[in-house]
Design an enzyme around this catalytic site. Structure first.
Site, PDB file in Angstrom:
ATOM      1  N   SER A  49      -6.395  -8.535  61.126  1.00  0.00           N
ATOM      2  CA  SER A  49      -7.137  -9.198  59.930  1.00  0.00           C
ATOM      3  C   SER A  49      -8.941  -9.149  60.030  1.00  0.00           C
ATOM      4  CB  SER A  49      -6.915 -10.552  59.917  1.00  0.00           C
ATOM      5  OG  SER A  49      -5.556 -10.975  59.584  1.00  0.00           O
TER       6      SER A  49
ATOM      7  N   HIS B 134      -6.324  -7.052  54.360  1.00  0.00           N
ATOM      8  CA  HIS B 134      -5.426  -5.865  54.801  1.00  0.00           C
ATOM      9  C   HIS B 134      -5.432  -4.668  53.694  1.00  0.00           C
ATOM     10  CE1 HIS B 134      -3.654  -7.784  58.403  1.00  0.00           C
ATOM     11  NE2 HIS B 134      -4.042  -8.860  57.930  1.00  0.00           N
TER      12      HIS B 134
ATOM     13  N   HIS C 117       3.584  -8.431  58.678  1.00  0.00           N
ATOM     14  CA  HIS C 117       3.670  -9.408  59.402  1.00  0.00           C
ATOM     15  C   HIS C 117       4.907 -10.115  59.227  1.00  0.00           C
ATOM     16  CE1 HIS C 117      -0.777  -9.236  59.040  1.00  0.00           C
ATOM     17  NE2 HIS C 117      -0.546  -9.917  60.334  1.00  0.00           N
TER      18      HIS C 117
ATOM     19  N   TYR D 209       5.754 -13.054  58.825  1.00  0.00           N
ATOM     20  CA  TYR D 209       5.792 -14.318  57.865  1.00  0.00           C
ATOM     21  C   TYR D 209       5.535 -13.757  56.364  1.00  0.00           C
ATOM     22  CZ  TYR D 209       0.444 -13.015  57.712  1.00  0.00           C
ATOM     23  OH  TYR D 209      -0.636 -12.599  57.610  1.00  0.00           O
ATOM     24  N   GLU D 210       5.137 -12.313  56.428  1.00  0.00           N
ATOM     25  CA  GLU D 210       5.314 -11.952  54.825  1.00  0.00           C
ATOM     26  C   GLU D 210       6.749 -11.792  54.442  1.00  0.00           C
ATOM     27  OE1 GLU D 210       2.043  -8.821  54.081  1.00  0.00           O
ATOM     28  OE2 GLU D 210       2.539  -8.612  56.130  1.00  0.00           O
TER      29      GLU D 210
ATOM     30  N   ALA E 179      -6.786 -10.851  65.138  1.00  0.00           N
ATOM     31  CA  ALA E 179      -7.675 -12.232  64.917  1.00  0.00           C
ATOM     32  C   ALA E 179      -6.490 -13.213  65.485  1.00  0.00           C
ATOM     33  CB  ALA E 179      -8.002 -12.565  63.708  1.00  0.00           C
TER      34      ALA E 179
ATOM     35  N   MET F 177      -0.343 -14.470  64.907  1.00  0.00           N
ATOM     36  CA  MET F 177       0.796 -14.381  64.198  1.00  0.00           C
ATOM     37  C   MET F 177       1.343 -12.705  64.166  1.00  0.00           C
ATOM     38  SD  MET F 177       0.046 -16.660  60.826  1.00  0.00           S
ATOM     39  CE  MET F 177      -1.097 -18.226  61.045  1.00  0.00           C
ATOM     40  N   SER F 178       0.959 -12.273  65.036  1.00  0.00           N
ATOM     41  CA  SER F 178       1.292 -10.736  65.013  1.00  0.00           C
ATOM     42  C   SER F 178       1.534 -10.159  66.407  1.00  0.00           C
ATOM     43  CB  SER F 178       0.231 -10.165  64.407  1.00  0.00           C
ATOM     44  OG  SER F 178      -0.782  -9.913  65.000  1.00  0.00           O
TER      45      SER F 178
ATOM     46  N   ASN G 225     -11.539 -18.320  65.775  1.00  0.00           N
ATOM     47  CA  ASN G 225     -11.680 -19.867  65.433  1.00  0.00           C
ATOM     48  C   ASN G 225     -11.017 -20.492  66.766  1.00  0.00           C
ATOM     49  OD1 ASN G 225      -9.086 -18.653  64.135  1.00  0.00           O
ATOM     50  ND2 ASN G 225      -8.499 -20.768  64.733  1.00  0.00           N
TER      51      ASN G 225
ATOM     52  N   HIS H  11      -8.195 -19.313  56.240  1.00  0.00           N
ATOM     53  CA  HIS H  11      -8.286 -18.081  56.355  1.00  0.00           C
ATOM     54  C   HIS H  11      -9.680 -17.402  56.500  1.00  0.00           C
ATOM     55  CE1 HIS H  11      -6.595 -13.825  56.695  1.00  0.00           C
ATOM     56  NE2 HIS H  11      -7.112 -13.943  55.517  1.00  0.00           N
TER      57      HIS H  11
HETATM   58  N1  HPA Z   1      -3.407 -19.713  64.729  1.00  0.00           N
HETATM   59  C1  HPA Z   1      -2.522 -18.750  64.336  1.00  0.00           C
HETATM   60  N2  HPA Z   1      -2.773 -17.322  64.017  1.00  0.00           N
HETATM   61  C2  HPA Z   1      -4.296 -17.175  63.744  1.00  0.00           C
HETATM   62  C3  HPA Z   1      -5.383 -18.451  64.278  1.00  0.00           C
HETATM   63  C4  HPA Z   1      -4.943 -19.525  64.790  1.00  0.00           C
HETATM   64  O1  HPA Z   1      -5.550 -20.348  64.985  1.00  0.00           O
HETATM   65  N3  HPA Z   1      -6.391 -17.553  63.910  1.00  0.00           N
HETATM   66  C5  HPA Z   1      -6.214 -16.612  63.454  1.00  0.00           C
HETATM   67  N4  HPA Z   1      -5.041 -16.135  63.286  1.00  0.00           N
END
Ligand code: HPA
Length: 275
Positions: free
Chosen positions: A32, A63, A85, A87-88, A115, A213-214, A237, A249
């Site tokens: 990302s 993306h 992903h 989750y998609e 990320a 998440m990847s 973050n 996001h």
């Molecule tokens: N959690 C999960 N996935 C993420 C995060 C997070 O805080 N930041 C960026 N991708």
């Protein structure tokens, strides 16, 4: 999950037709907000995923959904601008399909980027982290199902999932460039929700330093195939509950924008020195 060799070969043959004599040495999976790295590739050949036989098509915001083949700092690369992903809704064999195609193309080194939220409280948003190890918290594994020996062993060793040599190279490179580089354990969660503060405390207790998440599925497949892996997370973050603010996001994208130049410099320099 059944992986069909023919489907991989068809995808790989299509790509080979497009790129001709270019034989990529290094695969780059760009997470990302990090897809900009592909814009630095010289003499690029762009191949939209939608043109490649058997490829899924990426949908998530931020993306692009294409391969960019070419030269980066003197090395031939195949960069994925956008990934698939779990989750998609893609099954694990689709999430990891591009890694198998990379292997079929002769690539044996992969740089996986993402990320991630910082779990380690000594981290700060904007830090870069070299992945030293991971925790598969997806509740599944992309290798579940019949194992075809031509892809790799039934029970792959994961004790050195992330190449010690590449981690060292990343640290040396960061030092030479005067860039701060953290090191830590990446936890792969399914998403798409961010974690609850209680989950973040749990993941910290379990030894996680960052969460995303990847990455984990792709690295499992890469290791199964005997590829060497370097993983780099951009801490976009602090994970939920650490700072008194909700996660969004947009923040992930904004922070990656801010560290983009450091990330680009680090990865490009590492690529030039990879052997
Ligand atoms: N959690 C999960 N996935 C993420 C995060 C997070 O805080 N930041 C960026 N991708």
């Amino acid at each position: 999950m059944t992986v069909v060799k023919q489907e991989i070969q068809d995808a790989s043959s299509y790509i080979s037709e497009q790129v001709g004599e270019l034989h990529p040495e290094i695969g780059l999976i760009l997470g990302s907000g990090l897809g900009v790295l592909a814009e630095e590739i010289e003499n690029p050949v762009h191949i939209p995923y939608s043109d490649i036989p058997n490829f899924p098509v990426s949908t998530v915001e931020g993306h692009a959904g294409q391969f960019v083949f070419g030269t980066l700092n003197g090395k031939t690369v195949a960069a994925m601008q956008g990934r698939f992903h779990f989750y998609e809704g893609y099954p694990m064999d689709k999430v990891t399909f591009p890694v198998r195609v990379m292997k079929e193309l002769g690539i044996d080194k992969v740089i996986v980027t993402n990320a991630a939220g910082g779990i380690n409280e000594s981290f700060q948003p904007g830090d870069l982290m070299v992945i030293s190890d991971h925790i598969n918290n997806f509740g599944t594994n992309p290798l579940i199902g019949p194992n075809s020996k031509e892809f790799g062993p039934r029970f792959p060793d994961m004790s050195t999932a992330y190449s010690a040599k590449f981690q060292e190279l990343a640290h040396e490179t960061a030092k030479d460039l005067g860039l701060k580089l953290q090191s830590g354990v990446y936890v792969g969660n399914t998403g798409p929700t961010y974690e609850t503060p209680a989950e973040v405390r749990m993941l910290r207790t379990l030894g996680g330093d960052a969460v995303g998440m990847s990455t984990v599925p792709e690295v499992i497949i890469a290791r199964h195939a005997g590829m060497e892996v370097l993983g780099i997370s951009c801490i976009s973050n602090m994970a939920a509950g650490i700072l008194d603010q909700p996660l969004h996001h947009d923040e992930v994208i904004e922070t990656t924008e801010l560290v983009k130049s450091n990330f680009l410099l680090l990865v490009k320099t590492i690529v030039s020195k990879m052997v």
